[in-house]
Design a protein around this motif. Structure first.
Motif, PDB file in Angstrom:
ATOM      1  N   UNK A  48       1.185  20.957  38.145  1.00 32.20           N
ATOM      2  CA  UNK A  48       2.386  20.505  38.816  1.00 32.20           C
ATOM      3  C   UNK A  48       2.654  21.341  40.062  1.00 32.20           C
ATOM      4  N   UNK A  49       3.183  20.684  41.099  1.00 35.61           N
ATOM      5  CA  UNK A  49       3.678  21.365  42.290  1.00 35.61           C
ATOM      6  C   UNK A  49       5.151  21.008  42.428  1.00 35.61           C
ATOM      7  N   UNK A  50       6.013  21.991  42.332  1.00 32.41           N
ATOM      8  CA  UNK A  50       7.439  21.737  42.468  1.00 32.41           C
ATOM      9  C   UNK A  50       8.087  22.954  43.104  1.00 32.41           C
ATOM     10  N   UNK A  51       8.604  22.795  44.306  1.00 34.25           N
ATOM     11  CA  UNK A  51       9.156  23.929  45.049  1.00 34.25           C
ATOM     12  C   UNK A  51      10.341  24.535  44.322  1.00 34.25           C
ATOM     13  N   UNK A  52      11.211  23.690  43.733  1.00 34.54           N
ATOM     14  CA  UNK A  52      12.391  24.237  43.060  1.00 34.54           C
ATOM     15  C   UNK A  52      12.003  24.982  41.792  1.00 34.54           C
ATOM     16  N   UNK A  53      11.126  24.417  41.015  1.00 36.61           N
ATOM     17  CA  UNK A  53      10.799  24.989  39.726  1.00 36.61           C
ATOM     18  C   UNK A  53       9.898  26.220  39.849  1.00 36.61           C
ATOM     19  N   UNK A  66      23.844  29.638  22.198  1.00 33.57           N
ATOM     20  CA  UNK A  66      23.950  30.931  22.856  1.00 33.57           C
ATOM     21  C   UNK A  66      24.167  30.758  24.357  1.00 33.57           C
ATOM     22  N   UNK A  67      23.845  29.568  24.849  1.00 34.21           N
ATOM     23  CA  UNK A  67      24.020  29.266  26.266  1.00 34.21           C
ATOM     24  C   UNK A  67      23.686  27.816  26.538  1.00 34.21           C
ATOM     25  N   UNK A  68      23.777  27.443  27.793  1.00 33.66           N
ATOM     26  CA  UNK A  68      23.454  26.079  28.215  1.00 33.66           C
ATOM     27  C   UNK A  68      22.572  26.117  29.460  1.00 33.66           C
ATOM     28  N   UNK A  69      21.883  25.031  29.678  1.00 39.68           N
ATOM     29  CA  UNK A  69      21.161  24.897  30.926  1.00 39.68           C
ATOM     30  C   UNK A  69      22.144  24.753  32.079  1.00 39.68           C
ATOM     31  N   UNK A  70      21.762  25.279  33.231  1.00 40.45           N
ATOM     32  CA  UNK A  70      22.548  25.089  34.445  1.00 40.45           C
ATOM     33  C   UNK A  70      21.870  24.005  35.263  1.00 40.45           C
ATOM     34  N   UNK A  71      22.571  22.902  35.458  1.00 40.82           N
ATOM     35  CA  UNK A  71      21.977  21.776  36.172  1.00 40.82           C
ATOM     36  C   UNK A  71      21.731  22.131  37.633  1.00 40.82           C
ATOM     37  N   UNK A  72      20.721  21.506  38.209  1.00 34.07           N
ATOM     38  CA  UNK A  72      20.337  21.812  39.585  1.00 34.07           C
ATOM     39  C   UNK A  72      21.433  21.441  40.578  1.00 34.07           C
ATOM     40  N   UNK A  73      22.100  20.291  40.356  1.00 33.63           N
ATOM     41  CA  UNK A  73      23.048  19.823  41.357  1.00 33.63           C
ATOM     42  C   UNK A  73      24.323  19.265  40.737  1.00 33.63           C
ATOM     43  N   UNK A  74      24.689  19.714  39.539  1.00 32.32           N
ATOM     44  CA  UNK A  74      25.889  19.179  38.895  1.00 32.32           C
ATOM     45  C   UNK A  74      26.571  20.299  38.123  1.00 32.32           C
ATOM     46  N   UNK A  75      27.898  20.383  38.192  1.00 26.63           N
ATOM     47  CA  UNK A  75      28.593  21.508  37.553  1.00 26.63           C
ATOM     48  C   UNK A  75      28.703  21.412  36.038  1.00 26.63           C
ATOM     49  N   UNK A  76      28.491  20.232  35.449  1.00 26.81           N
ATOM     50  CA  UNK A  76      28.630  20.085  34.001  1.00 26.81           C
ATOM     51  C   UNK A  76      27.562  20.893  33.272  1.00 26.81           C
ATOM     52  N   UNK A  77      27.898  21.465  32.103  1.00 28.66           N
ATOM     53  CA  UNK A  77      26.890  22.222  31.341  1.00 28.66           C
ATOM     54  C   UNK A  77      25.692  21.348  30.998  1.00 28.66           C
ATOM     55  N   UNK A  78      24.539  21.960  31.026  1.00 27.33           N
ATOM     56  CA  UNK A  78      23.317  21.235  30.684  1.00 27.33           C
ATOM     57  C   UNK A  78      23.016  21.306  29.199  1.00 27.33           C
ATOM     58  N   UNK A  79      21.736  21.294  28.860  1.00 28.35           N
ATOM     59  CA  UNK A  79      21.320  21.272  27.461  1.00 28.35           C
ATOM     60  C   UNK A  79      21.727  22.551  26.737  1.00 28.35           C
ATOM     61  N   UNK A  80      22.159  22.405  25.488  1.00 28.85           N
ATOM     62  CA  UNK A  80      22.490  23.561  24.652  1.00 28.85           C
ATOM     63  C   UNK A  80      21.224  24.336  24.301  1.00 28.85           C
ATOM     64  N   UNK A  81      21.357  25.652  24.202  1.00 30.29           N
ATOM     65  CA  UNK A  81      20.237  26.532  23.846  1.00 30.29           C
ATOM     66  C   UNK A  81      20.657  27.346  22.627  1.00 30.29           C
ATOM     67  N   UNK A  82      19.827  27.313  21.600  1.00 27.98           N
ATOM     68  CA  UNK A  82      20.153  27.987  20.344  1.00 27.98           C
ATOM     69  C   UNK A  82      19.214  29.172  20.121  1.00 27.98           C
ATOM     70  N   UNK A  89      13.475  11.065  47.568  1.00 28.71           N
ATOM     71  CA  UNK A  89      14.352  11.300  46.428  1.00 28.71           C
ATOM     72  C   UNK A  89      14.188  12.720  45.902  1.00 28.71           C
ATOM     73  N   UNK A  90      15.312  13.314  45.486  1.00 28.95           N
ATOM     74  CA  UNK A  90      15.272  14.657  44.920  1.00 28.95           C
ATOM     75  C   UNK A  90      15.493  15.727  45.966  1.00 28.95           C
ATOM     76  N   UNK A  91      15.763  16.912  45.471  1.00 30.88           N
ATOM     77  CA  UNK A  91      15.976  18.059  46.344  1.00 30.88           C
ATOM     78  C   UNK A  91      15.364  19.301  45.695  1.00 30.88           C
ATOM     79  N   UNK A  92      14.141  19.649  46.099  1.00 28.12           N
ATOM     80  CA  UNK A  92      13.333  19.096  47.184  1.00 28.12           C
ATOM     81  C   UNK A  92      12.638  17.792  46.790  1.00 28.12           C
ATOM     82  N   UNK A  93      12.346  16.990  47.801  1.00 33.20           N
ATOM     83  CA  UNK A  93      11.711  15.688  47.612  1.00 33.20           C
ATOM     84  C   UNK A  93      10.205  15.790  47.836  1.00 33.20           C
ATOM     85  N   UNK A  94       9.524  14.686  47.573  1.00 34.13           N
ATOM     86  CA  UNK A  94       8.094  14.619  47.889  1.00 34.13           C
ATOM     87  C   UNK A  94       7.860  14.869  49.376  1.00 34.13           C
ATOM     88  N   UNK A  95       8.730  14.289  50.203  1.00 32.53           N
ATOM     89  CA  UNK A  95       8.597  14.489  51.651  1.00 32.53           C
ATOM     90  C   UNK A  95       8.760  15.955  52.024  1.00 32.53           C
TER      91      UNK A  95
END
Length: 461
Positions: free
Chosen positions: A73-78, A408-424, A108-114
């Motif tokens: 995979x190539x992903x600048x953000x990740x 114990x925590x949650x994921x932090x979404x890339x572009x949204x303030x709502x809590x992400x996935x729960x982490x146990x 689409x996305x940030x960063x995008x394919x372009x």
């Protein structure tokens, strides 16, 4: 002075023909065409290295079989720009052709394919399903090609083209600087098999895929527009001056020396980044694979990784393998480190209800129940925020969990303030719907597998 791809000119740079396959949207045929091109040029005796943008597990399996080379995979953000640059540079040193398959639409996305293509100067070919349109396909391609001036577009690939007259209408409407690279007819024989989370895993349909790849090569050869069947222009890929990982202490680089990590890998658990395995080995770990479906017990190991996959398709067999369940339960009771991601987390719960609404007992090392929920689900890029550190990754699932412990925590979404996935986390177990990308934080990854800094929320299991 800079090269075309924005890198400082470097005497150690390596040039290699490269092409980035993009589209105006999903489901245009990018993976099918990328796989067909990889197999076509492989048959010509070329070494073809393929990369997939975004955190996708299934497409890389298909593309690896088509190219007969590893696919990452190539992903600048990740992963970061340096990581992506180094992967392209290393590939360019050994390959005759680099292909990159984009995700979703071109911008689409940030960063995008372009963004990725522009950063590394890779020309883009626009794949478009042209069924139901003619000159409009040319108009859309021109709009995409001219939307940004830092993106190079090599031309248009007209997929599912109905006839030569259909192709002629598109060809004549395109400007000279935006050629029609290929006109590909509608052909059900080359369509790749799919299921609810995407393409079917390559290992399950290996022989069928070979037949489709061979048919796809002939499909490519039938085009009157042959621009796609010649090597694209060479791109200069420079080495990274100072990889971010070079700053990691020797202590981290050797943190897993002498440790054996058992990794679940079979038809039920296969969502494994090659980059993650490379990361574990780079820190000195020995990686051994086992099958929760077929083996009776865990191999000797210091830590365990239960990755994502399709446990819902194999819930009955997983449940009936009682000896393996007891082996993993004993591993957990001993307080050893376990990372359970998505499907691995579902396997860790008390029970799982499959797609047919049948409930099966699972490991029971994490309180709660899992159940499939049809077409509804969750996906997106998130950062796991845990006591060990922050590790980037993503979520992609069509199931739900209930009656689980306090996270114990949650994921932090890339572009949204709502809590992400729960982490146990409890005892040595870390479980979440998140799929983690280990190279984004090697130190935190090492701590997970070493069992350091755990917040034990329950010692009752």
């Amino acid at each position: 002075m800079t090269a075309d791809n924005g890198n400082l000119l470097d005497n150690n740079a390596v040039s290699c023909p490269a092409l980035f396959l993009t589209a105006p949207a999903s489901n245009q045929g990018k993976t099918t065409i990328t796989a067909a091109l990889a197999r076509y040029f492989t048959q010509q005796g070329k070494v073809v290295r393929v990369f997939k943008t975004d955190p996708d597990y299934l497409d890389p399996q298909i593309l690896a079989q088509a190219s007969k080379q590893p696919v990452e995979q190539l992903d600048i953000w990740m992963a970061g720009e340096d990581y992506c640059q180094d992967k392209l540079y290393q590939a360019a040193k050994e390959a005759d052709l680099i292909l990159v398959e984009g995700a979703m639409g071109m911008f689409d996305g940030d960063p995008s394919s372009a963004d990725l293509a522009a950063r590394f100067g890779i020309p883009m070919a626009i794949v478009m399903d042209v069924k139901g349109m003619a000159q409009t396909a040319a108009a859309l391609a021109m709009g995409l090609a001219n939307f940004r001036d830092d993106v190079q577009v090599a031309g248009l690939i007209a997929n599912r083209c109905g006839s030569e007259r259909h192709a002629e209408l598109i060809r004549d409407a395109l400007p000279e600087n935006l050629p029609l690279l290929a006109t590909l007819k509608r052909d059900e024989a080359i369509i790749l098999p799919e299921r609810h989370l995407g393409l079917v895993q390559a290992a399950e349909v290996k022989d069928e895929l070979e037949e489709r790849f061979e048919a796809a090569v002939e499909w490519l050869k039938e085009t009157r527009d042959t621009g796609l069947l010649t090597l694209p222009k060479a791109v200069s890929f420079a080495p990274v001056k100072e990889l971010a990982q070079a700053d990691i202490t020797t202590e981290v680089q050797q943190s897993l020396v002498g440790k054996t990590i058992a990794v679940a890998k079979d038809a039920a658990f296969s969502f494994i980044y090659d980059a993650n395995l490379i990361a574990l080995k780079s820190m000195g770990a020995k990686v051994v694979f086992f099958s929760p479906l077929n083996d009776s017990a865990l191999p000797e190991a210091d830590a365990l990784w239960l990755p994502g996959g399709y446990p819902e398709l194999h819930a009955k067999a997983l449940s009936e393998n009682v000896s393996m369940r007891q082996s993993i339960q004993g591993f957990y009771q001993a307080g050893k480190s376990i990372l359970a991601e998505c499907g691995g987390m579902l396997y860790s719960l008390e029970d799982l209800t499959d797609l047919n609404d049948v409930c099966y007992p699972m490991l029971g090392i994490l309180e709660g129940q899992g159940a499939m929920r049809g077409k509804r689900g969750c996906q997106g890029m998130q950062t796991a925020v845990i006591p060990q550190g922050e590790i980037r990754g993503h979520a992609h699932h069509r199931s739900r969990s209930a009656n689980t412990p306090e996270p114990v925590g949650h994921g932090r979404r890339q572009r949204h303030p709502a809590p992400g996935e729960a982490i146990y986390q409890q005892k040595g177990l870390t479980a979440s719907y998140l799929h983690l990308f280990f190279p984004s934080n090697l130190e935190a990854t090492a701590k997970l597998f070493l069992g350091e800094s755990f917040t034990c929320l329950s010692e009752t299991k």
